[in-house]
Design an enzyme around this catalytic site. Structure first.
Site, short mmCIF file in Angstrom:
data_model
loop_
_atom_site.label_atom_id
_atom_site.label_comp_id
_atom_site.label_asym_id
_atom_site.label_seq_id
_atom_site.Cartn_x
_atom_site.Cartn_y
_atom_site.Cartn_z
CB CYS A 6 -0.94 0.00 1.19
SG CYS A 6 -1.94 -1.49 1.29
CG HIS A 25 -3.42 3.15 2.18
ND1 HIS A 25 -4.01 2.81 0.98
CD2 HIS A 25 -3.40 2.01 2.92
CE1 HIS A 25 -4.32 1.53 1.00
NE2 HIS A 25 -3.97 1.03 2.17
CG ASN A 82 -6.76 -1.20 1.27
OD1 ASN A 82 -6.04 -0.74 0.39
ND2 ASN A 82 -6.30 -1.64 2.42
N1 ACO Z 1 -18.33 -9.57 8.67
C1 ACO Z 1 -18.85 -9.85 9.87
N2 ACO Z 1 -18.09 -10.21 10.93
C2 ACO Z 1 -16.76 -10.26 10.75
C3 ACO Z 1 -16.16 -9.96 9.52
C4 ACO Z 1 -17.01 -9.62 8.46
N3 ACO Z 1 -16.53 -9.31 7.23
N4 ACO Z 1 -14.82 -10.10 9.65
C5 ACO Z 1 -14.60 -10.44 10.92
N5 ACO Z 1 -15.76 -10.56 11.58
C6 ACO Z 1 -15.98 -10.90 12.97
C7 ACO Z 1 -14.82 -11.69 13.57
O1 ACO Z 1 -14.92 -13.06 13.27
C8 ACO Z 1 -14.98 -11.40 15.03
O2 ACO Z 1 -15.99 -12.24 15.55
P1 ACO Z 1 -15.80 -12.94 17.00
O3 ACO Z 1 -15.70 -11.79 17.97
O4 ACO Z 1 -17.04 -13.74 17.13
O5 ACO Z 1 -14.55 -13.73 16.90
C9 ACO Z 1 -15.51 -9.98 15.08
O6 ACO Z 1 -16.04 -9.73 13.76
C10 ACO Z 1 -14.46 -8.96 15.42
O7 ACO Z 1 -13.32 -9.22 14.61
P2 ACO Z 1 -12.01 -8.37 14.75
O8 ACO Z 1 -10.98 -8.89 13.80
O9 ACO Z 1 -11.64 -8.27 16.19
O10 ACO Z 1 -12.55 -6.96 14.26
P3 ACO Z 1 -11.84 -5.57 14.28
O11 ACO Z 1 -12.64 -4.60 15.03
O12 ACO Z 1 -10.38 -5.70 14.63
O13 ACO Z 1 -11.93 -5.15 12.76
C11 ACO Z 1 -10.61 -5.07 10.74
C12 ACO Z 1 -11.32 -5.96 11.75
C13 ACO Z 1 -11.65 -4.21 10.02
C14 ACO Z 1 -9.93 -5.96 9.74
C15 ACO Z 1 -9.61 -4.20 11.50
O14 ACO Z 1 -8.74 -4.97 12.28
C16 ACO Z 1 -8.78 -3.37 10.55
O15 ACO Z 1 -9.26 -2.43 9.97
N6 ACO Z 1 -7.50 -3.68 10.36
C17 ACO Z 1 -6.67 -3.03 9.40
C18 ACO Z 1 -6.60 -3.95 8.24
C19 ACO Z 1 -6.40 -3.27 6.93
O16 ACO Z 1 -6.82 -2.16 6.68
N7 ACO Z 1 -5.73 -4.02 6.07
C20 ACO Z 1 -5.56 -3.62 4.72
C21 ACO Z 1 -4.20 -3.89 4.23
S1 ACO Z 1 -2.98 -2.98 5.11
C22 ACO Z 1 -3.39 -1.42 4.96
O17 ACO Z 1 -3.92 -1.06 3.97
C23 ACO Z 1 -3.08 -0.51 6.08
#
Ligand code: ACO
Length: 327
Positions: A113, A254, A284
């Protein structure tokens, strides 16, 4: 060193739209969850008969048109991508051929990214020391082909797209690329990978069965890394140029996740209103997100001559960077 500037910006996004409601039919997710956790409402998906270099060349053509230049004028092509046409040769060489550009250096950089900011930094160095006159920098990603569409923790976040900028020498010493800062921390590499298909896990039936050719991500770790490093790089680049948060007119961060942008806004003390935001419409798009955002802002007349832009991104590696541009 002479100063370089961005003379033109262009974007190319696929026509096909995949909404959160469409995704609800593919994996166990909901529009509410995706919107709340990421700010994304829909993303674009490239047609099956096209590939990375097609979209990259289209964005490049538009950037050249805005700069009032032609492909024959380019003397370097840099493509930031982790979703190349193929492992070898560089996607940049296909872009060169599709544009009809001359026999100049054409190469890819792998900074995920942060690829566009890495490319901008390299272009700025080459133009700055007079080794190049007009460099085409492309950020392009077709992540839809590297996603496991049964994994709801990754497939809802990404989209396809391309953005490009033409970097030339600046005739105005006050305007142009003021500074760039790029960095990586390999200790964090394990948090975001496409593990299969390289020398560590060469492609076999087994690696495909284990889905190693898809994106694997530890979302929470990446979230923390993104907030921490995008914020510190942005504050550092401002400080070392004698500037502060109040001097920034527009932040082109980004477009990974609206919550990352909100946290970076808090840490850098740059108000959220100054963060350009189109994440709802594209998701993204990795290395493409910043040039796509810049291209939209210019088209919508949301920037003025003399404005200070802050660019910042983090991606797999982890690799990150910030840049300051006086428009
Ligand atoms: N739909 C519904 N539920 C979901 C989904 C989905 N798509 N994905 C995960 N869940 C559930 C999980 O299974 C979990 O359930 P559980 O509590 O029963 O186990 C719950 O939602 C919470 O999951 P978390 O992973 O703890 O959710 P979080 O609040 O951390 O959000 C996310 C996840 C959006 C991925 C966050 O961590 C994030 O934004 N991370 C950055 C990732 C990113 O942007 N990556 C892109 C590449 S790198 C970059 O560009 C910077």
């Amino acid at each position: 060193m002479r100063r370089s500037r961005i003379a033109g910006v262009g974007r190319a996004v696929p026509e096909k739209v995949l909404s959160n409601f469409d995704l609800e039919k593919i994996v166990e997710t909901s529009d509410a969850w995706i919107t709340d956790r990421s700010g994304i409402k829909e993303r674009r998906i490239l047609a099956d008969d096209l590939c990375t270099s097609d979209l990259a060349a289209e964005a490049g053509r538009k950037a050249l048109a805005q700069a009032e230049l032609e492909p024959k004028d380019i003397d370097m092509i840099i493509v930031g991508t982790v979703t190349p046409d193929m492992p070898m040769p560089a996607t940049a060489t296909f872009v060169q051929h599709k544009l009809g550009a001359p026999r100049c250096p054409a190469f890819d950089i792998s900074a995920a990214c942060a690829g566009f900011i890495y490319g901008l930094s390299i272009a700025d160095s080459f133009v700055g020391r007079g080794a190049c006159e007009r460099v085409l920098v492309v950020g392009v990603e077709i992540l839809s082909r590297s996603l496991d569409w049964t994994d709801r923790t990754t497939c809802v976040l990404f989209g396809d797209g391309a953005g490009a900028a033409v970097v030339t020498a600046s005739d105005d010493p006050e305007r142009g690329i003021i500074d760039t800062l790029i960095a990586s921390d390999g200790e964090q590499a394990c948090h975001l990978e496409i593990p299969g298909g390289g020398t560590k896990h060469p492609a076999t039936h087994d690696t495909v069965e284990k889905k190693l050719h898809f994106v694997h991500m530890n979302g929470r770790q990446i979230f923390t890394q993104a907030v921490r490093n995008m914020s510190s790089a942005s504050s550092e680049i401002l400080e070392r140029n004698g500037l502060g948060p109040d001097d920034v007119n527009t932040v082109f961060a980004h477009q990974a996740n609206i919550r990352i942008l909100e946290s970076v806004s808090q840490r850098t003390r740059i108000p959220m209103e100054r963060f350009f935001n189109n994440i709802a419409r594209y998701g993204n798009t990795s290395s493409a997100s910043i040039p796509i955002a810049m291209s939209e802002a210019i088209e919508q007349d949301r920037v003025a001559k003399g404005d200070l832009f802050l660019l910042t991104a983090l991606g797999a590696g982890v690799s990150w960077g910030s840049a300051l541009v006086r428009w």
